[in-house]
Design a protein around this motif. Structure first.
Motif, mmCIF file in Angstrom:
data_model
loop_
_atom_site.group_PDB
_atom_site.id
_atom_site.type_symbol
_atom_site.label_atom_id
_atom_site.label_comp_id
_atom_site.label_asym_id
_atom_site.label_seq_id
_atom_site.Cartn_x
_atom_site.Cartn_y
_atom_site.Cartn_z
ATOM 1 N N VAL A 76 30.278 53.840 22.757
ATOM 2 C CA VAL A 76 31.618 53.590 22.210
ATOM 3 C C VAL A 76 32.515 54.786 22.513
ATOM 4 N N ALA A 77 31.986 55.987 22.277
ATOM 5 C CA ALA A 77 32.748 57.213 22.551
ATOM 6 C C ALA A 77 33.129 57.279 24.026
ATOM 7 N N GLU A 78 32.171 56.975 24.895
ATOM 8 C CA GLU A 78 32.399 57.035 26.344
ATOM 9 C C GLU A 78 33.501 56.052 26.766
ATOM 10 N N THR A 79 33.464 54.845 26.205
ATOM 11 C CA THR A 79 34.472 53.828 26.528
ATOM 12 C C THR A 79 35.864 54.280 26.085
ATOM 13 N N LYS A 80 35.943 54.902 24.916
ATOM 14 C CA LYS A 80 37.251 55.361 24.420
ATOM 15 C C LYS A 80 37.786 56.493 25.294
ATOM 16 N N VAL A 81 36.920 57.440 25.670
ATOM 17 C CA VAL A 81 37.358 58.537 26.551
ATOM 18 C C VAL A 81 37.888 57.958 27.862
ATOM 19 N N THR A 82 37.161 56.995 28.419
ATOM 20 C CA THR A 82 37.589 56.368 29.686
ATOM 21 C C THR A 82 38.932 55.667 29.523
ATOM 22 N N ARG A 83 39.114 54.946 28.424
ATOM 23 C CA ARG A 83 40.400 54.247 28.195
ATOM 24 C C ARG A 83 41.555 55.243 28.125
ATOM 25 N N VAL A 84 41.332 56.361 27.426
ATOM 26 C CA VAL A 84 42.394 57.377 27.299
ATOM 27 C C VAL A 84 42.701 57.985 28.660
ATOM 28 N N MET A 85 41.651 58.373 29.391
ATOM 29 C CA MET A 85 41.864 59.039 30.682
ATOM 30 C C MET A 85 42.511 58.086 31.694
ATOM 31 N N ASP A 86 42.139 56.809 31.658
ATOM 32 C CA ASP A 86 42.757 55.817 32.556
ATOM 33 C C ASP A 86 44.244 55.649 32.224
ATOM 34 N N ALA A 87 44.573 55.527 30.937
ATOM 35 C CA ALA A 87 45.972 55.345 30.523
ATOM 36 C C ALA A 87 46.789 56.583 30.876
ATOM 37 N N ALA A 88 46.218 57.767 30.664
ATOM 38 C CA ALA A 88 46.926 59.018 30.978
ATOM 39 C C ALA A 88 47.211 59.078 32.480
ATOM 40 N N ARG A 89 46.213 58.770 33.295
ATOM 41 C CA ARG A 89 46.380 58.821 34.761
ATOM 42 C C ARG A 89 47.429 57.810 35.207
ATOM 43 N N GLN A 90 47.330 56.588 34.693
ATOM 44 C CA GLN A 90 48.290 55.523 35.064
ATOM 45 C C GLN A 90 49.724 55.923 34.760
ATOM 46 N N ASN A 91 49.897 56.717 33.691
ATOM 47 C CA ASN A 91 51.254 57.124 33.289
ATOM 48 C C ASN A 91 51.588 58.542 33.770
ATOM 49 N N GLN A 92 50.697 59.110 34.561
ATOM 50 C CA GLN A 92 50.888 60.447 35.146
ATOM 51 C C GLN A 92 51.103 61.526 34.085
ATOM 52 N N HIS A 93 50.333 61.413 32.988
ATOM 53 C CA HIS A 93 50.335 62.447 31.959
ATOM 54 C C HIS A 93 49.040 63.248 32.081
ATOM 55 N N PRO A 94 49.106 64.552 31.789
ATOM 56 C CA PRO A 94 47.911 65.393 31.931
ATOM 57 C C PRO A 94 46.977 65.357 30.710
ATOM 58 N N LEU A 95 47.213 64.420 29.801
ATOM 59 C CA LEU A 95 46.415 64.325 28.569
ATOM 60 C C LEU A 95 44.914 64.321 28.878
ATOM 61 N N GLN A 96 44.174 65.131 28.136
ATOM 62 C CA GLN A 96 42.728 65.219 28.301
ATOM 63 C C GLN A 96 42.034 64.767 27.020
ATOM 64 N N CYS A 97 40.952 64.008 27.202
ATOM 65 C CA CYS A 97 40.145 63.511 26.089
ATOM 66 C C CYS A 97 38.690 63.775 26.440
ATOM 67 N N VAL A 98 37.946 64.338 25.497
ATOM 68 C CA VAL A 98 36.546 64.699 25.754
ATOM 69 C C VAL A 98 35.673 64.238 24.593
ATOM 70 N N MET A 99 34.379 64.153 24.839
ATOM 71 C CA MET A 99 33.428 63.853 23.759
ATOM 72 C C MET A 99 32.389 64.955 23.682
ATOM 73 N N GLU A 100 31.890 65.200 22.468
ATOM 74 C CA GLU A 100 30.842 66.219 22.291
ATOM 75 C C GLU A 100 29.850 65.701 21.280
ATOM 76 N N LYS A 101 28.581 66.018 21.494
ATOM 77 C CA LYS A 101 27.541 65.576 20.568
ATOM 78 C C LYS A 101 27.828 66.199 19.205
ATOM 79 N N GLN A 102 27.723 65.353 18.199
ATOM 80 C CA GLN A 102 28.120 65.824 16.858
ATOM 81 C C GLN A 102 27.089 66.803 16.299
#
Ligand code: TYC
Length: 102
Positions: A76-102
């Motif tokens: 689930v975490a991986e899918t959300k990171v991918t969705r954020v990074m795809d949307a950021a790239r599509q809109n040419q924003h440098p937004l970064q999203c990462v996941m870390e083991k809790q």
């Protein structure tokens, strides 16, 4: 003798080993260029936050540099990171999203 019985006449008990899925924290990172409104929309649409909660998290990231969007099982975490990074790239924003083991 039942569950976990062995050949010795000594009663033993086995508990089925269930593995809880590891949890991952999904984080947004601040940058100087991504519009605040875009980050709020991401938090609403990808992380299912209310507008108030999305605004609170966005401002936290803006002020502190990093902030938590949620804690999820790995896939689930991986899918959300991918969705954020795809949307950021599509809109040419440098937004970064990462996941870390809790
Ligand atoms: N710092 C950005 C701005 O001033 C807003 C922003 C907030 C960017 C959160 C990224 O993860 C972020 N427009």
């Amino acid at each position: 003798e039942g569950q976990g019985g062995n050949q010795t006449g000594i009663a033993t008990k086995t508990r089925p080993k269930t593995k809880r899925p590891s949890l991952y924290r999904v984080l947004l990172l601040n940058d100087d260029y991504t519009p605040m409104e875009f980050v709020i929309l991401i938090l609403e649409q990808v992380f299912n936050k209310s507008r108030d909660e999305a605004t609170r998290i966005m401002l936290h990231v803006h002020n502190k540099g990093v902030g938590e969007c949620g804690i999820y099982p790995y896939e689930v975490a991986e899918t959300k990171v991918t969705r954020v990074m795809d949307a950021a790239r599509q809109n040419q924003h440098p937004l970064q999203c990462v996941m870390e083991k809790q």
